[in-house]
Scaffold this active site. Structure first.
Site, PDB file in Angstrom:
ATOM      1  N   LYS A   1       0.707  -1.465  -0.014  1.00 34.16           N
ATOM      2  CA  LYS A   1      -0.725   0.428   0.247  1.00 34.16           C
ATOM      3  C   LYS A   1       0.947   1.665   0.007  1.00 34.16           C
ATOM      4  O   LYS A   1       1.911   1.202   0.434  1.00 34.16           O
ATOM      5  CB  LYS A   1      -0.698  -0.070   0.940  1.00 34.16           C
ATOM      6  CG  LYS A   1      -2.447  -1.557   1.234  1.00 34.16           C
ATOM      7  CD  LYS A   1      -3.245  -0.993   1.951  1.00 34.16           C
ATOM      8  CE  LYS A   1      -4.076  -2.410   2.149  1.00 34.16           C
ATOM      9  NZ  LYS A   1      -5.167  -2.277   2.724  1.00 34.16           N
TER      10      LYS A   1
ATOM     11  N   TYR B   1     -12.022  -2.432  -4.215  1.00 36.97           N
ATOM     12  CA  TYR B   1     -13.070  -2.694  -2.284  1.00 36.97           C
ATOM     13  C   TYR B   1     -14.620  -2.662  -2.539  1.00 36.97           C
ATOM     14  O   TYR B   1     -14.945  -2.349  -2.012  1.00 36.97           O
ATOM     15  CB  TYR B   1     -12.335  -1.461  -1.812  1.00 36.97           C
ATOM     16  CG  TYR B   1     -10.630  -1.947  -1.276  1.00 36.97           C
ATOM     17  CD1 TYR B   1     -10.116  -3.102  -1.092  1.00 36.97           C
ATOM     18  CD2 TYR B   1      -9.827  -1.382  -1.581  1.00 36.97           C
ATOM     19  CE1 TYR B   1      -9.175  -3.158  -0.206  1.00 36.97           C
ATOM     20  CE2 TYR B   1      -8.932  -1.111  -1.174  1.00 36.97           C
ATOM     21  CZ  TYR B   1      -7.902  -2.567  -0.853  1.00 36.97           C
ATOM     22  OH  TYR B   1      -6.895  -2.955  -0.356  1.00 36.97           O
TER      23      TYR B   1
ATOM     24  N   ARG C   1      -1.099 -14.747   4.027  1.00 41.32           N
ATOM     25  CA  ARG C   1      -1.968 -13.916   5.238  1.00 41.32           C
ATOM     26  C   ARG C   1      -0.687 -13.697   6.578  1.00 41.32           C
ATOM     27  O   ARG C   1      -1.505 -12.537   7.453  1.00 41.32           O
ATOM     28  CB  ARG C   1      -3.523 -14.753   5.042  1.00 41.32           C
ATOM     29  CG  ARG C   1      -3.923 -14.252   3.927  1.00 41.32           C
ATOM     30  CD  ARG C   1      -5.521 -14.237   3.979  1.00 41.32           C
ATOM     31  NE  ARG C   1      -6.175 -13.408   5.062  1.00 41.32           N
ATOM     32  CZ  ARG C   1      -7.329 -12.449   5.158  1.00 41.32           C
ATOM     33  NH1 ARG C   1      -7.231 -11.766   4.107  1.00 41.32           N
ATOM     34  NH2 ARG C   1      -7.649 -11.946   6.860  1.00 41.32           N
TER      35      ARG C   1
ATOM     36  N   ARG D   1       2.575  -6.642   9.172  1.00 42.77           N
ATOM     37  CA  ARG D   1       1.840  -5.771   9.506  1.00 42.77           C
ATOM     38  C   ARG D   1       2.805  -5.205  11.095  1.00 42.77           C
ATOM     39  O   ARG D   1       2.536  -3.663  11.279  1.00 42.77           O
ATOM     40  CB  ARG D   1       0.271  -5.831   9.916  1.00 42.77           C
ATOM     41  CG  ARG D   1      -0.092  -5.726   8.375  1.00 42.77           C
ATOM     42  CD  ARG D   1      -1.766  -6.399   8.010  1.00 42.77           C
ATOM     43  NE  ARG D   1      -1.737  -5.834   7.369  1.00 42.77           N
ATOM     44  CZ  ARG D   1      -3.567  -6.539   6.755  1.00 42.77           C
ATOM     45  NH1 ARG D   1      -3.493  -7.785   6.950  1.00 42.77           N
ATOM     46  NH2 ARG D   1      -4.035  -6.291   5.363  1.00 42.77           N
TER      47      ARG D   1
ATOM     48  N   ASN E   1      -1.990   0.240   6.264  1.00 42.22           N
ATOM     49  CA  ASN E   1      -1.064  -1.320   7.535  1.00 42.22           C
ATOM     50  C   ASN E   1      -0.327  -2.294   5.946  1.00 42.22           C
ATOM     51  O   ASN E   1      -0.101  -2.714   6.678  1.00 42.22           O
ATOM     52  CB  ASN E   1      -3.023  -1.701   8.033  1.00 42.22           C
ATOM     53  CG  ASN E   1      -3.741  -2.141   6.712  1.00 42.22           C
ATOM     54  OD1 ASN E   1      -3.370  -1.623   5.345  1.00 42.22           O
ATOM     55  ND2 ASN E   1      -4.350  -3.287   6.487  1.00 42.22           N
TER      56      ASN E   1
ATOM     57  N   HIS F   1      -1.918  -6.167   0.931  1.00 48.77           N
ATOM     58  CA  HIS F   1      -3.337  -6.222   1.296  1.00 48.77           C
ATOM     59  C   HIS F   1      -2.933  -7.673   1.186  1.00 48.77           C
ATOM     60  O   HIS F   1      -2.094  -7.868   0.431  1.00 48.77           O
ATOM     61  CB  HIS F   1      -4.313  -5.656   0.195  1.00 48.77           C
ATOM     62  CG  HIS F   1      -5.878  -6.288  -0.324  1.00 48.77           C
ATOM     63  ND1 HIS F   1      -6.409  -6.293   0.732  1.00 48.77           N
ATOM     64  CD2 HIS F   1      -5.507  -7.164  -1.029  1.00 48.77           C
ATOM     65  CE1 HIS F   1      -6.746  -7.380   0.277  1.00 48.77           C
ATOM     66  NE2 HIS F   1      -6.958  -7.814  -1.708  1.00 48.77           N
TER      67      HIS F   1
ATOM     68  N   GLU G   1      -9.231 -11.166  -7.780  1.00 51.04           N
ATOM     69  CA  GLU G   1      -8.728  -9.843  -7.798  1.00 51.04           C
ATOM     70  C   GLU G   1      -7.856 -10.127  -8.281  1.00 51.04           C
ATOM     71  O   GLU G   1      -6.670  -8.675  -9.214  1.00 51.04           O
ATOM     72  CB  GLU G   1      -7.636  -9.590  -6.130  1.00 51.04           C
ATOM     73  CG  GLU G   1      -9.196  -9.607  -5.406  1.00 51.04           C
ATOM     74  CD  GLU G   1      -8.597  -9.672  -3.984  1.00 51.04           C
ATOM     75  OE1 GLU G   1      -9.388  -8.954  -2.606  1.00 51.04           O
ATOM     76  OE2 GLU G   1      -7.643  -9.696  -3.962  1.00 51.04           O
TER      77      GLU G   1
HETATM   78  P1  CMP Z   1      -7.042  -4.745   3.611  1.00 48.45           P
HETATM   79  O1  CMP Z   1      -6.432  -6.191   3.852  1.00 48.45           O
HETATM   80  O2  CMP Z   1      -6.786  -3.891   2.156  1.00 48.45           O
HETATM   81  O3  CMP Z   1      -9.044  -4.312   3.076  1.00 48.45           O
HETATM   82  C1  CMP Z   1     -10.139  -3.449   3.113  1.00 48.45           C
HETATM   83  C2  CMP Z   1      -8.940  -2.641   4.140  1.00 48.45           C
HETATM   84  O4  CMP Z   1      -9.637  -1.678   5.049  1.00 48.45           O
HETATM   85  C3  CMP Z   1      -8.858  -3.089   5.185  1.00 48.45           C
HETATM   86  O5  CMP Z   1      -7.190  -4.036   4.723  1.00 48.45           O
HETATM   87  C4  CMP Z   1      -8.186  -1.838   6.370  1.00 48.45           C
HETATM   88  O6  CMP Z   1      -6.408  -1.324   6.149  1.00 48.45           O
HETATM   89  C5  CMP Z   1      -9.133  -1.073   5.749  1.00 48.45           C
HETATM   90  N1  CMP Z   1      -9.823  -1.144   6.857  1.00 48.45           N
HETATM   91  C6  CMP Z   1     -10.685  -0.138   8.163  1.00 48.45           C
HETATM   92  N2  CMP Z   1     -11.043   0.273   9.047  1.00 48.45           N
HETATM   93  C7  CMP Z   1     -10.942  -1.666   9.070  1.00 48.45           C
HETATM   94  C8  CMP Z   1     -11.868  -2.571   9.885  1.00 48.45           C
HETATM   95  N3  CMP Z   1     -12.739  -1.331  11.046  1.00 48.45           N
HETATM   96  N4  CMP Z   1     -11.849  -3.576   9.328  1.00 48.45           N
HETATM   97  C9  CMP Z   1     -10.956  -4.440   8.665  1.00 48.45           C
HETATM   98  N5  CMP Z   1     -10.822  -3.749   7.386  1.00 48.45           N
HETATM   99  C10 CMP Z   1     -10.966  -1.992   7.876  1.00 48.45           C
END
Ligand code: CMP
Length: 141
Positions: free
Chosen positions: A10, A50, A86, A103, A113, A116, A127
């Site tokens: 990211k 998303y 993951r 992370r 974070n 992804h 994806e």
């Molecule tokens: P990602 O795995 O990219 O998928 C969706 C993203 O939304 C997640 O990582 C986070 O960076 C972001 N996000 C922000 N708030 C939340 C939340 N409460 N729960 C899950 N994802 C969140």
């Protein structure tokens, strides 16, 4: 089984100049980079990618963050690649991520974070297809 998963480094991690460090974690843990490109996503692309989160309260912030700078997008291939990636990433919220995960080591907040990764076989296939035509995924064997 050998699987493929989609990974995105990211904007926060790209800005921190840790693409190589994150790639090294993939490679030393048996995940092979079989496609890769840098991109600066548009709001439309990020929103489509998303789309499953469209109704979530964090959707708008998520899209703004993902278009705040360039991202590095890759397909990882290897044994159990979806779960392995993951595990390497750690929990979505870096405050809850195990020490030694990407992370925990590189991310600041649940929004910024660092990475992804696809969460299941079906989302991984979708994806990967979203970013890479099949002819641009180079299974290295
Ligand atoms: P990602 O795995 O990219 O998928 C969706 C993203 O939304 C997640 O990582 C986070 O960076 C972001 N996000 C922000 N708030 C939340 C939340 N409460 N729960 C899950 N994802 C969140």
């Amino acid at each position: 089984a050998i699987e493929r998963t989609l990974s995105i480094i990211k904007p926060d991690a790209v800005a921190k100049n840790v693409i190589g460090k994150i790639y090294s974690r993939f490679e030393t843990n048996g995940l092979k980079i079989v496609a890769s490109k840098m991109a600066w996503l548009s709001a439309e692309e990020a929103g489509k990618f998303y789309a499953v989160h469209k109704e979530r309260p964090f959707f708008k912030d998520l899209v703004s963050f993902m278009i705040s700078g360039p991202v590095m997008i890759q397909v990882l291939e290897g044994e159990n690649a979806i779960a392995k990636n993951r595990d390497l990433m750690g929990a979505t919220d870096p405050k809850k991520a195990e020490p030694g995960t990407i992370r925990a080591d590189f991310a600041e907040s649940i929004d910024a974070n660092a990475v992804h990764g696809s969460d299941a076989a079906e989302t991984a296939a979708n994806e990967i297809a979203f970013f890479f035509p099949a002819m641009n995924v180079y299974s290295g064997r």
